[in-house]
Design an enzyme around this catalytic site. Structure first.
Site, PDB file in Angstrom:
ATOM      1  N   GLU A  52      12.005 -19.494   9.500  1.00  0.00           N
ATOM      2  CA  GLU A  52      11.501 -18.587  10.525  1.00  0.00           C
ATOM      3  C   GLU A  52      10.720 -19.341  11.593  1.00  0.00           C
ATOM      4  OE1 GLU A  52      12.335 -15.601  10.853  1.00  0.00           O
ATOM      5  OE2 GLU A  52      12.920 -14.805   8.901  1.00  0.00           O
ATOM      6  N   ASP A 103      24.128 -16.344   6.285  1.00  0.00           N
ATOM      7  CA  ASP A 103      24.741 -16.059   7.581  1.00  0.00           C
ATOM      8  C   ASP A 103      24.697 -17.181   8.612  1.00  0.00           C
ATOM      9  OD1 ASP A 103      22.003 -15.733   7.653  1.00  0.00           O
ATOM     10  OD2 ASP A 103      22.014 -13.815   8.668  1.00  0.00           O
ATOM     11  N   GLU A 120      20.053  -1.387   6.752  1.00  0.00           N
ATOM     12  CA  GLU A 120      19.984  -2.776   6.325  1.00  0.00           C
ATOM     13  C   GLU A 120      21.092  -3.131   5.343  1.00  0.00           C
ATOM     14  OE1 GLU A 120      17.959  -6.614   6.368  1.00  0.00           O
ATOM     15  OE2 GLU A 120      18.325  -4.928   7.714  1.00  0.00           O
ATOM     16  N   GLU A 139      22.035  -7.974  15.966  1.00  0.00           N
ATOM     17  CA  GLU A 139      23.318  -8.660  15.797  1.00  0.00           C
ATOM     18  C   GLU A 139      24.502  -7.895  16.381  1.00  0.00           C
ATOM     19  OE1 GLU A 139      20.449 -10.708  13.447  1.00  0.00           O
ATOM     20  OE2 GLU A 139      20.942  -8.561  13.488  1.00  0.00           O
ATOM     21  N   THR A 170      20.366 -18.872  16.841  1.00  0.00           N
ATOM     22  CA  THR A 170      20.440 -17.655  16.038  1.00  0.00           C
ATOM     23  C   THR A 170      19.322 -16.685  16.387  1.00  0.00           C
ATOM     24  OG1 THR A 170      20.836 -16.882  13.771  1.00  0.00           O
ATOM     25  CG2 THR A 170      19.000 -18.415  14.095  1.00  0.00           C
TER      26      THR A 170
END
Length: 576
Positions: A134, A274, A367, A388, A471
């Site tokens: 993160e 991902d 989610e 996304e 990302t």
């Protein structure tokens, strides 16, 4: 700074996907003018940004319902809220994440003011335990991207000139993250204290995405500082991670950083894995070289072979390829954007439309959604403002110019304004079934959601420029000089898996991925047989007749080798 550059060997699909042309400006959605939608996206950003600056700055994130703040950097990825600091007062996380969006929206005044404040006030010498993944994608990536944008657009507007304040901060942060890589395997710890390094009793568990989504930011930092140590650490970790793949070229979800063994063998393209796939491809585009491409190609083919079920992607055991969980997570909605970059637009469109249908059914995407029974997961029914779907919508519109995607963007705007907009910003949804709100405005809402929607309706920023988005939505330019940089760690040959190697030797034709060109997804080929996906290899004869497996190609949807039946026809006759 070098101008836009597409390195030799990069897929021509990149140009189709990311470089708009002048005629795009004249297109409009079927419902409303693009200018109006652009301005609505702009208002969305500033409603979120202004409320953060008024009620939360310089803390990390805004609590829009109570109009206060949360110093959430220590909580990101920390589901059990362990080892939370007592005296941490934030690192202006949302401001850092907003810099690239301010640049794209053309707000020079606010961008310059933010750069000056950060240069004078931000310090990472703080006692806070952070998630490496993160911190890398949000803070490090945000600073690096904004540094490049400051040089390109705003250097002459900063009083006293731009003095690389953001790069100095990024360099300091990068050095504080490096001790996380000091493990027996080179795979980094998932957590590190910015002041004191790795804790004595730190967990040895990390995720595939957590240790495999570092190369863009670390590689860019190495090139900007001329110090290879950042890229070397990230590349060593990535190579070790790749070496742990199964014989099917599949990865697990979690692993032990000390022993290099898998903990969770079931995985898919969603949470925990991902962005690993995303960064393999984007590293190839940004830094060049064959190694990243070879890893991505094998990984992508394995995903199509073992995870794909029609337009959906389930989870499977990396050791056997057998399906484990028939579910989607909202993070999977990024996948069509990756497929666009390699020209797999037909597959990308099919998956994107399914996600749109879920959005239309529930107003947003929950989610986790159970595919086998078509319902929302009972304990993961929240929607934390995930961007996304907007990301994939932007990519597909850039690739196809189909105004339907503009209509999708309008639906996203409308839903977000109707369901999540409050007086104090934009709130997450605690439960999609009741639309109960949660008092949290995530920083990525400003770095990703607002940015993708704005660019969908106004792509002026992309004109005559070539960017890769991280990302976290931070743009990084594709530059000639970055292609010419050589990491200290020498390139490593990628060993093909047995199954893939056999498949390639059995058929002499090459797929679009092997040739690194776009598949003919527009149907421009004069041949009755048309290449339909990036892995598709046509059968030797148009009537699909064959005398041996050598005369059969690769299936377009599953990327599996077609074989010759006993009566002489190519097909997917063998299970596996």
């Amino acid at each position: 700074m070098d101008g836009p550059w597409v390195p030799k060997g990069i897929l021509v699909c990149l140009l189709v996907a990311l470089l708009p042309c002048a005629m795009l400006q004249s297109l409009a959605s079927g419902a409303r003018d693009r200018i109006q939608l652009r301005e609505e996206a702009r208002r969305m950003f500033y409603h979120a940004y202004d409320n953060y600056m008024q009620y939360a700055f310089p803390h990390d994130e805004l609590k829009p319902l109570s109009r206060t703040y949360t110093d959430s950097l220590a909580e990101l990825g920390n589901l059990n809220h362990e080892h939370l600091p007592e005296h941490y007062n934030g690192t202006a996380l949302t401001l850092v994440e907003s810099l690239s969006s301010l640049a794209i929206l053309g707000n020079a005044t606010e961008f310059v003011k933010a750069v000056l404040w950060l240069g004078e006030n931000l310090s990472f010498d703080v006692d806070v335990r952070v998630n490496l993944f993160e911190c890398n994608i949000r803070l490090l990536g945000g600073l690096i991207s904004a540094h490049l944008l400051a040089i390109e657009f705003f250097e002459g507007l900063i009083p006293g000139g731009y003095k690389n304040q953001l790069l100095h901060l990024a360099d300091d942060l990068g050095q504080r993250l490096l001790p996380a890589f000091e493990t027996p395997t080179g795979i980094p710890y998932a957590w590190i204290n910015l002041k004191y390094g790795v804790m004595m009793d730190e967990t040895l568990e990390t995720s595939t995405s957590g240790c495999g989504t570092l190369i863009l930011e670390m590689g860019a930092l190495s090139r900007l500082t001329r110090n290879s140590k950042y890229e070397d650490a990230a590349l060593k970790a990535l190579r070790k991670l790749w070496s742990m793949r199964s014989s099917l070229d599949l990865m697990g979800t979690t692993l032990n950083v000390a022993t290099g063994t898998w903990i969770q063998h079931s995985s898919g393209i969603g949470a925990g894995v991902d962005s690993f796939y995303e960064y393999l491809l984007k590293a190839h585009i940004l830094f060049g070289g064959q190694e990243y491409w070879d890893m991505f190609r094998q990984a992508y083919v394995a995903v199509q072979q073992y995870f794909r079920h029609g337009p959906w992607y389930h989870e499977a055991d990396m050791r056997t390829g057998r399906a484990t969980y028939w579910q989607l997570t909202s993070l999977q909605a990024f996948w069509p954007s990756v497929q666009v970059l390699i020209g797999d637009v037909v597959a990308a469109n099919a998956t994107h439309r399914e996600f749109v249908s879920v959005w239309e059914k529930h107003g947003v995407i929950p989610e986790r959604y159970l595919l086998d029974i078509g319902s929302i997961h009972p304990t993961e029914s929240y929607y934390p403002l995930r961007p996304e779907l907007a990301e994939s919508t932007l990519y597909l519109y850039q690739a196809t110019k189909d105004p339907w995607y503009l209509d999708v963007g309008e639906k996203l705007l409308t839903s977000l304004n109707n369901l999540t907009r409050v007086d104090g910003g934009y709130a997450s949804i605690r439960d999609v079934t009741t639309m109960e709100l949660e008092d949290h405005q995530h920083s990525y809402f400003l770095s990703e959601m607002c940015k993708y929607l704005y660019l969908l309706f106004d792509d002026t920023f992309l004109s005559n420029r070539n960017y890769i988005f991280s990302t976290e939505g931070h743009p990084l330019p594709v530059l000639r000089a970055w292609q010419q940089w050589t990491p200290s760690v020498p390139p490593k040959a990628i060993t093909e898996s047995k199954a893939q190697g056999e498949a390639e030797t059995e058929h002499t034709n090459s797929s679009a991925m092997e040739s690194q060109v776009c598949p003919d997804f527009r149907g421009l080929s004069l041949s009755p047989q048309r290449v339909e996906s990036a892995c598709h290899v046509l059968d030797g004869h148009e009537d699909h007749r064959c005398t041996s497996d050598d005369g059969c190609g690769i299936d377009a949807a599953t990327c599996r080798k077609r074989t010759c039946s006993s009566v002489g026809y190519c097909g997917l006759w063998k299970k596996g």
